[in-house]
Design a protein around this motif. Sequence first.
Motif, short mmCIF file in Angstrom:
data_model
loop_
_atom_site.label_atom_id
_atom_site.label_comp_id
_atom_site.label_asym_id
_atom_site.label_seq_id
_atom_site.Cartn_x
_atom_site.Cartn_y
_atom_site.Cartn_z
N TRP A 44 65.03 18.13 -63.82
CA TRP A 44 66.22 17.27 -63.82
C TRP A 44 65.98 16.16 -62.81
O TRP A 44 65.77 16.43 -61.62
N GLU A 45 66.01 14.92 -63.28
CA GLU A 45 65.67 13.80 -62.41
C GLU A 45 66.63 12.62 -62.60
O GLU A 45 67.31 12.51 -63.62
N ASP A 46 66.62 11.75 -61.59
CA ASP A 46 67.40 10.51 -61.60
C ASP A 46 66.45 9.41 -61.15
O ASP A 46 65.84 9.50 -60.08
N PHE A 47 66.32 8.36 -61.95
CA PHE A 47 65.33 7.32 -61.64
C PHE A 47 65.65 6.54 -60.37
O PHE A 47 64.79 5.82 -59.86
N ARG A 48 66.86 6.66 -59.82
CA ARG A 48 67.19 6.02 -58.54
C ARG A 48 67.02 6.98 -57.36
O ARG A 48 67.22 6.58 -56.22
N CYS A 49 66.66 8.20 -57.62
CA CYS A 49 66.65 9.25 -56.59
C CYS A 49 65.34 9.22 -55.79
O CYS A 49 64.26 9.46 -56.36
N GLY A 71 48.03 18.02 -70.20
CA GLY A 71 46.88 17.56 -70.98
C GLY A 71 45.99 18.70 -71.43
O GLY A 71 45.36 18.64 -72.50
N ALA A 72 45.94 19.76 -70.62
CA ALA A 72 45.11 20.93 -70.94
C ALA A 72 45.82 21.90 -71.88
O ALA A 72 45.24 22.93 -72.27
N GLY A 73 47.08 21.60 -72.21
CA GLY A 73 47.83 22.48 -73.10
C GLY A 73 48.36 23.72 -72.42
O GLY A 73 48.80 24.67 -73.08
N GLN A 74 48.34 23.75 -71.09
CA GLN A 74 48.76 24.93 -70.34
C GLN A 74 50.23 24.85 -69.89
O GLN A 74 50.80 25.86 -69.48
N LEU A 75 50.82 23.67 -69.96
CA LEU A 75 52.18 23.48 -69.46
C LEU A 75 52.95 22.54 -70.39
O LEU A 75 52.43 21.51 -70.83
N LYS A 76 54.18 22.92 -70.67
CA LYS A 76 55.09 22.02 -71.38
C LYS A 76 56.23 21.68 -70.41
O LYS A 76 56.67 22.53 -69.64
N VAL A 77 56.65 20.44 -70.46
CA VAL A 77 57.69 19.97 -69.54
C VAL A 77 58.87 19.45 -70.36
O VAL A 77 58.69 18.77 -71.38
N GLU A 78 60.06 19.79 -69.91
CA GLU A 78 61.28 19.25 -70.52
C GLU A 78 62.01 18.44 -69.45
O GLU A 78 62.46 18.98 -68.44
N TYR A 79 62.08 17.13 -69.67
CA TYR A 79 62.74 16.23 -68.73
C TYR A 79 64.20 16.04 -69.13
O TYR A 79 64.51 15.73 -70.28
N HIS A 80 65.07 16.22 -68.15
CA HIS A 80 66.51 15.97 -68.33
C HIS A 80 66.90 14.85 -67.37
O HIS A 80 66.56 14.89 -66.18
N LEU A 81 67.63 13.88 -67.87
CA LEU A 81 67.94 12.69 -67.08
C LEU A 81 69.36 12.75 -66.55
O LEU A 81 70.31 12.94 -67.30
N ALA A 82 69.48 12.57 -65.23
CA ALA A 82 70.78 12.61 -64.55
C ALA A 82 71.10 11.23 -63.97
O ALA A 82 70.23 10.35 -63.90
N THR A 83 72.36 11.06 -63.56
CA THR A 83 72.80 9.77 -63.01
C THR A 83 73.56 9.98 -61.70
O THR A 83 74.54 9.29 -61.41
N ILE A 84 73.11 10.89 -60.89
CA ILE A 84 73.84 11.29 -59.69
C ILE A 84 73.93 10.15 -58.67
O ILE A 84 74.93 10.01 -57.97
N ILE A 85 72.91 9.31 -58.58
CA ILE A 85 72.93 8.24 -57.58
C ILE A 85 73.96 7.16 -57.95
O ILE A 85 74.58 6.56 -57.06
N ASP A 86 74.16 6.92 -59.23
CA ASP A 86 75.22 5.99 -59.63
C ASP A 86 76.55 6.46 -59.08
O ASP A 86 77.37 5.66 -58.62
N GLY A 87 76.78 7.77 -59.15
CA GLY A 87 78.04 8.31 -58.65
C GLY A 87 78.13 8.26 -57.14
O GLY A 87 79.18 7.97 -56.58
N ASN A 88 77.02 8.51 -56.46
CA ASN A 88 77.03 8.55 -54.99
C ASN A 88 77.01 7.17 -54.35
O ASN A 88 77.69 6.94 -53.34
N MET A 89 76.23 6.27 -54.92
CA MET A 89 76.02 4.97 -54.30
C MET A 89 76.75 3.84 -55.01
O MET A 89 76.88 2.74 -54.48
N GLY A 90 77.23 4.10 -56.24
CA GLY A 90 77.81 3.04 -57.04
C GLY A 90 76.73 2.34 -57.85
O GLY A 90 75.55 2.44 -57.59
N GLY A 91 77.16 1.60 -58.87
CA GLY A 91 76.21 0.91 -59.73
C GLY A 91 75.94 1.66 -61.01
O GLY A 91 76.55 2.70 -61.29
N THR A 92 75.00 1.14 -61.79
CA THR A 92 74.68 1.74 -63.09
C THR A 92 73.18 1.88 -63.32
O THR A 92 72.74 2.15 -64.43
#
Length: 258
Positions: free
Chosen positions: A96-101, A120-141
Amino acid sequence: MSEKNREGKRTARERLAVEREKQKAAERRRRTLIVAASVVCVLGLAAVIGIVAANSGKDDGSDSAGPVVAPSGANGDDQLAIPVGKADAKSSLTVWEDFRCPACKSFEDAYRSTIHELTGAGQLKVEYHLATIIDGNMGGTGSRTAANAAACAQDAGKFTAYHDVLYENQPPETDDAYAKNDKLIELAKKVDGLDTPAFRTCVEKGTHNSWVAKSAAAFRNGGFSGTPTVILNGKNIYQDQTMTPAKLKKQVQDAAKG
């Protein structure tokens, strides 16, 4: 009655009349002030309600109208996850990530090459979930707008590369530079083949804004303490103070052998 007495009584009546008029005027002013104060209170309350209504949901993009359009290939509950890596990999990483974080950037800077190696080696799969927590904390979009742009990159099959570019070029937390579509389109030039009319239209129209809002709501309702939240095979490894990229690599490779 002497003229002097009559004059004295007349003067007294006049003074009394003047005093009564002053009292009436004072009463009128008092009533006016009460009414004015009441109007100010009502307007003030309306303003507060308006501000609350205007700001409610701004951390999750819920002020964006339109249908929920998931990016191409999204999966998981309500199609809120962007998958990277082979679906049959033995280990699964949920991020779970936020691009402003800033903390998310620190995680990415430290673990990026290891995660790329393992997916790349086929040993790990990743699921990315996008959050917007910094917009709420700092303002902006910027959190929301960048997340929409990343979803647009997913439509073009360029999510991973653009995801990395956004973190490599992340502005200071207080700088809402990612709220500007032009900035996000400019960064797309760093990814081969991403800066296309389709990508630009997707970014400028906010095609996935409502999807981002839904993802942000899932983050809030998930009971997570903040971003990044990184879960490997069901365990929150970001809270593990002993975790390192080397340790993550060993755990994933051991699971692949088993």
